[in-house]
Design a protein around this motif. Structure first.
Motif, PDB file in Angstrom:
ATOM      1  N   GLY A 156      -0.713  -4.477 -20.015  1.00  0.00           N
ATOM      2  CA  GLY A 156      -0.459  -5.720 -20.741  1.00  0.00           C
ATOM      3  C   GLY A 156       0.602  -5.539 -21.817  1.00  0.00           C
ATOM      4  N   ALA A 157       0.516  -4.442 -22.548  1.00  0.00           N
ATOM      5  CA  ALA A 157       1.509  -4.163 -23.589  1.00  0.00           C
ATOM      6  C   ALA A 157       2.883  -3.957 -22.973  1.00  0.00           C
ATOM      7  CB  ALA A 157       1.087  -2.932 -24.390  1.00  0.00           C
ATOM      8  N   ALA A 158       2.934  -3.210 -21.874  1.00  0.00           N
ATOM      9  CA  ALA A 158       4.217  -2.937 -21.220  1.00  0.00           C
ATOM     10  C   ALA A 158       4.843  -4.232 -20.717  1.00  0.00           C
ATOM     11  CB  ALA A 158       4.029  -1.949 -20.077  1.00  0.00           C
ATOM     12  N   ARG A 159       4.043  -5.065 -20.096  1.00  0.00           N
ATOM     13  CA  ARG A 159       4.597  -6.322 -19.578  1.00  0.00           C
ATOM     14  C   ARG A 159       5.128  -7.188 -20.713  1.00  0.00           C
ATOM     15  NH1 ARG A 159       1.742 -11.306 -16.302  1.00  0.00           N
ATOM     16  NH2 ARG A 159       3.459 -12.711 -16.672  1.00  0.00           N
ATOM     17  N   SER A 160       4.369  -7.295 -21.795  1.00  0.00           N
ATOM     18  CA  SER A 160       4.792  -8.099 -22.932  1.00  0.00           C
ATOM     19  C   SER A 160       6.094  -7.561 -23.539  1.00  0.00           C
ATOM     20  CB  SER A 160       3.675  -8.105 -23.986  1.00  0.00           C
ATOM     21  OG  SER A 160       4.086  -8.793 -25.129  1.00  0.00           O
ATOM     22  N   LEU A 161       6.182  -6.257 -23.688  1.00  0.00           N
ATOM     23  CA  LEU A 161       7.382  -5.647 -24.266  1.00  0.00           C
ATOM     24  C   LEU A 161       8.574  -5.762 -23.321  1.00  0.00           C
ATOM     25  CD1 LEU A 161       5.721  -2.503 -25.866  1.00  0.00           C
ATOM     26  CD2 LEU A 161       6.864  -4.354 -27.115  1.00  0.00           C
ATOM     27  N   ILE A 162       8.336  -5.573 -22.027  1.00  0.00           N
ATOM     28  CA  ILE A 162       9.429  -5.703 -21.050  1.00  0.00           C
ATOM     29  C   ILE A 162       9.956  -7.134 -21.038  1.00  0.00           C
ATOM     30  CG2 ILE A 162       9.946  -5.719 -18.568  1.00  0.00           C
ATOM     31  CD1 ILE A 162       8.065  -3.245 -18.332  1.00  0.00           C
ATOM     32  N   GLU A 163       9.058  -8.115 -21.070  1.00  0.00           N
ATOM     33  CA  GLU A 163       9.487  -9.510 -21.071  1.00  0.00           C
ATOM     34  C   GLU A 163      10.255  -9.853 -22.340  1.00  0.00           C
ATOM     35  OE1 GLU A 163       5.846 -11.670 -20.392  1.00  0.00           O
ATOM     36  OE2 GLU A 163       6.227 -11.812 -18.242  1.00  0.00           O
ATOM     37  N   SER A 206     -10.650   2.047 -17.539  1.00  0.00           N
ATOM     38  CA  SER A 206      -9.997   0.919 -16.884  1.00  0.00           C
ATOM     39  C   SER A 206      -9.446  -0.053 -17.926  1.00  0.00           C
ATOM     40  CB  SER A 206     -11.001   0.213 -15.969  1.00  0.00           C
ATOM     41  OG  SER A 206     -10.435  -0.943 -15.417  1.00  0.00           O
ATOM     42  N   ASP A 207     -10.184  -0.243 -19.019  1.00  0.00           N
ATOM     43  CA  ASP A 207      -9.747  -1.119 -20.094  1.00  0.00           C
ATOM     44  C   ASP A 207      -8.476  -0.574 -20.745  1.00  0.00           C
ATOM     45  OD1 ASP A 207     -10.120  -3.375 -21.880  1.00  0.00           O
ATOM     46  OD2 ASP A 207     -10.676  -1.909 -23.406  1.00  0.00           O
ATOM     47  N   ALA A 208      -8.423   0.745 -20.952  1.00  0.00           N
ATOM     48  CA  ALA A 208      -7.231   1.366 -21.541  1.00  0.00           C
ATOM     49  C   ALA A 208      -6.019   1.169 -20.635  1.00  0.00           C
ATOM     50  CB  ALA A 208      -7.469   2.854 -21.800  1.00  0.00           C
ATOM     51  N   ARG A 209      -6.213   1.314 -19.346  1.00  0.00           N
ATOM     52  CA  ARG A 209      -5.110   1.125 -18.391  1.00  0.00           C
ATOM     53  C   ARG A 209      -4.588  -0.310 -18.467  1.00  0.00           C
ATOM     54  NH1 ARG A 209      -3.760  -0.412 -13.163  1.00  0.00           N
ATOM     55  NH2 ARG A 209      -2.313   1.013 -12.110  1.00  0.00           N
ATOM     56  N   GLN A 210      -5.518  -1.279 -18.521  1.00  0.00           N
ATOM     57  CA  GLN A 210      -5.109  -2.686 -18.600  1.00  0.00           C
ATOM     58  C   GLN A 210      -4.391  -2.986 -19.909  1.00  0.00           C
ATOM     59  OE1 GLN A 210      -5.337  -3.516 -15.114  1.00  0.00           O
ATOM     60  NE2 GLN A 210      -5.095  -5.359 -16.349  1.00  0.00           N
ATOM     61  N   LYS A 211      -4.829  -2.335 -20.989  1.00  0.00           N
ATOM     62  CA  LYS A 211      -4.145  -2.531 -22.274  1.00  0.00           C
ATOM     63  C   LYS A 211      -2.706  -2.020 -22.190  1.00  0.00           C
ATOM     64  CE  LYS A 211      -8.068  -2.411 -25.471  1.00  0.00           C
ATOM     65  NZ  LYS A 211      -8.769  -1.623 -26.511  1.00  0.00           N
ATOM     66  N   ILE A 212      -2.510  -0.873 -21.551  1.00  0.00           N
ATOM     67  CA  ILE A 212      -1.159  -0.316 -21.400  1.00  0.00           C
ATOM     68  C   ILE A 212      -0.309  -1.243 -20.542  1.00  0.00           C
ATOM     69  CG2 ILE A 212       0.175   1.595 -20.423  1.00  0.00           C
ATOM     70  CD1 ILE A 212      -2.236   3.429 -21.181  1.00  0.00           C
ATOM     71  N   LEU A 270       6.545   0.085 -12.091  1.00  0.00           N
ATOM     72  CA  LEU A 270       6.109  -0.311 -10.748  1.00  0.00           C
ATOM     73  C   LEU A 270       4.733  -0.961 -10.789  1.00  0.00           C
ATOM     74  CD1 LEU A 270       7.366   2.770  -8.726  1.00  0.00           C
ATOM     75  CD2 LEU A 270       8.112   0.401  -8.391  1.00  0.00           C
ATOM     76  N   ALA A 271       3.835  -0.412 -11.616  1.00  0.00           N
ATOM     77  CA  ALA A 271       2.495  -0.990 -11.736  1.00  0.00           C
ATOM     78  C   ALA A 271       2.557  -2.386 -12.353  1.00  0.00           C
ATOM     79  CB  ALA A 271       1.599  -0.066 -12.572  1.00  0.00           C
ATOM     80  N   VAL A 272       3.416  -2.580 -13.357  1.00  0.00           N
ATOM     81  CA  VAL A 272       3.589  -3.898 -13.978  1.00  0.00           C
ATOM     82  C   VAL A 272       4.103  -4.888 -12.939  1.00  0.00           C
ATOM     83  CG1 VAL A 272       4.967  -5.210 -15.651  1.00  0.00           C
ATOM     84  CG2 VAL A 272       3.895  -3.051 -16.337  1.00  0.00           C
ATOM     85  N   VAL A 273       5.098  -4.461 -12.154  1.00  0.00           N
ATOM     86  CA  VAL A 273       5.670  -5.315 -11.111  1.00  0.00           C
ATOM     87  C   VAL A 273       4.601  -5.690 -10.088  1.00  0.00           C
ATOM     88  CG1 VAL A 273       7.242  -5.283  -9.124  1.00  0.00           C
ATOM     89  CG2 VAL A 273       8.065  -4.586 -11.380  1.00  0.00           C
ATOM     90  N   ASP A 274       3.822  -4.715  -9.638  1.00  0.00           N
ATOM     91  CA  ASP A 274       2.803  -4.977  -8.618  1.00  0.00           C
ATOM     92  C   ASP A 274       1.720  -5.924  -9.136  1.00  0.00           C
ATOM     93  OD1 ASP A 274       4.040  -3.459  -6.678  1.00  0.00           O
ATOM     94  OD2 ASP A 274       2.834  -1.661  -7.051  1.00  0.00           O
ATOM     95  N   GLU A 275       1.308  -5.707 -10.379  1.00  0.00           N
ATOM     96  CA  GLU A 275       0.269  -6.576 -10.949  1.00  0.00           C
ATOM     97  C   GLU A 275       0.789  -8.013 -11.092  1.00  0.00           C
ATOM     98  OE1 GLU A 275      -2.920  -5.769 -14.301  1.00  0.00           O
ATOM     99  OE2 GLU A 275      -1.003  -6.321 -15.224  1.00  0.00           O
ATOM    100  N   HIS A 276       2.028  -8.145 -11.557  1.00  0.00           N
ATOM    101  CA  HIS A 276       2.605  -9.482 -11.715  1.00  0.00           C
ATOM    102  C   HIS A 276       2.762 -10.171 -10.355  1.00  0.00           C
ATOM    103  CE1 HIS A 276       4.731 -12.677 -13.740  1.00  0.00           C
ATOM    104  NE2 HIS A 276       5.793 -12.521 -12.962  1.00  0.00           N
ATOM    105  N   TRP A 277       3.179  -9.418  -9.346  1.00  0.00           N
ATOM    106  CA  TRP A 277       3.361  -9.997  -8.022  1.00  0.00           C
ATOM    107  C   TRP A 277       2.025 -10.422  -7.415  1.00  0.00           C
ATOM    108  CZ3 TRP A 277       5.660 -12.972  -5.086  1.00  0.00           C
ATOM    109  CH2 TRP A 277       5.596 -12.940  -3.696  1.00  0.00           C
ATOM    110  N   LYS A 289       1.460   2.341 -28.817  1.00  0.00           N
ATOM    111  CA  LYS A 289       1.161   1.726 -30.117  1.00  0.00           C
ATOM    112  C   LYS A 289       0.821   0.257 -29.940  1.00  0.00           C
ATOM    113  CE  LYS A 289       3.075   0.937 -34.712  1.00  0.00           C
ATOM    114  NZ  LYS A 289       4.258   1.019 -35.588  1.00  0.00           N
ATOM    115  N   GLU A 290       1.626  -0.441 -29.125  1.00  0.00           N
ATOM    116  CA  GLU A 290       1.372  -1.866 -28.859  1.00  0.00           C
ATOM    117  C   GLU A 290       0.023  -2.059 -28.167  1.00  0.00           C
ATOM    118  OE1 GLU A 290       2.357  -6.032 -28.586  1.00  0.00           O
ATOM    119  OE2 GLU A 290       3.306  -4.441 -29.738  1.00  0.00           O
ATOM    120  N   ALA A 291      -0.325  -1.121 -27.282  1.00  0.00           N
ATOM    121  CA  ALA A 291      -1.589  -1.219 -26.536  1.00  0.00           C
ATOM    122  C   ALA A 291      -2.784  -0.781 -27.370  1.00  0.00           C
ATOM    123  CB  ALA A 291      -1.506  -0.364 -25.275  1.00  0.00           C
ATOM    124  N   GLY A 292      -2.519  -0.037 -28.456  1.00  0.00           N
ATOM    125  CA  GLY A 292      -3.612   0.467 -29.288  1.00  0.00           C
ATOM    126  C   GLY A 292      -4.376   1.598 -28.632  1.00  0.00           C
TER     127      GLY A 292
END
Length: 199
Positions: free
Chosen positions: A13-20, A5-11, A55-62, A34-37
């Motif tokens: 978080g990294a994706a959201r930061s990079l997308i933004e 679950s921690d690895a998923r959250q790291k991915i 889609l997961a990034v969008v859903d989490e942000h919403w 690489k960004e997520a480690g």
């Protein structure tokens, strides 16, 4: 379980930061990992594609933003006071991001709409649902204000859509000019859009 679950959250978080920071299209899975480690294999354990990750990034942000909007637009204050609170909350959020990283990030949903609406139907459909939900939430407040005689709009749905569009447009200008001063007119503009009767 906790580690995966921690690895998923790291991915996420990294994706959201990079997308933004850079947008979605230019990103690769290897860069996200690489960004997520985390190892690249972890990505495909959680997400079948980059689109699924978006889609997961969008859903989490919403999920977070929806709680914020419900908090601002709910409660016992007068409807226009609650709407103004949402606008002030939006401005404060953009100011906080700019203070933290030096740039105005804009709205994740607006940014993805501009970048992806003609490229990926699932993301476009999800963004439509989110913006429709935002309009629903604002419309409920506008209808309450109209019932109280505080606004004189005849079509509360279109008025709410105009308010959401005003928020998105001003946030986009703030991002474009990297200046949150473009958010200062939000309340006055929305008052005009709603034909507010009280001072």
């Amino acid at each position: 379980m906790g580690r995966t679950s921690d690895a998923r959250q790291k991915i996420l978080g990294a994706a959201r930061s990079l997308i933004e920071g850079r947008g979605y299209s230019a990103l690769g899975v290897a860069e996200i990992c690489k960004e997520a480690g985390v190892p690249k294999g972890s990505f495909y354990y959680f997400f079948e594609s980059k689109e699924a990750l978006a889609l997961a990034v969008v859903d989490e942000h919403w999920a977070v933003q929806r709680r914020d909007w419900e908090g601002a637009l709910g409660g016992d204050a007068a409807p226009l006071q609650r709407l103004r609170g949402l606008l002030e909350q939006t401005e404060a959020g953009q100011r906080a991001v700019q203070a933290d990283c030096g740039t105005v990030s804009g709205c994740l949903f607006g940014n993805l709409t501009l970048e992806l609406s003609n490229q990926t139907e699932p993301v476009r459909g999800r963004l439509q649902e989110i913006f429709d939900a935002q309009v629903d939430m604002v419309e409920a407040v506008v209808a309450e204000a109209r019932d109280n005689g505080e606004v004189t709009v005849s079509d509360t749905r279109e008025a709410a859509r105009a308010v959401v569009a005003q928020i998105e447009g001003q946030v986009m200008f703030a991002k474009l000019y990297n200046s949150t001063r473009h958010l200062s007119p939000l309340w006055d503009n929305c008052r005009a859009l709603l034909s507010v009767t009280a001072s």
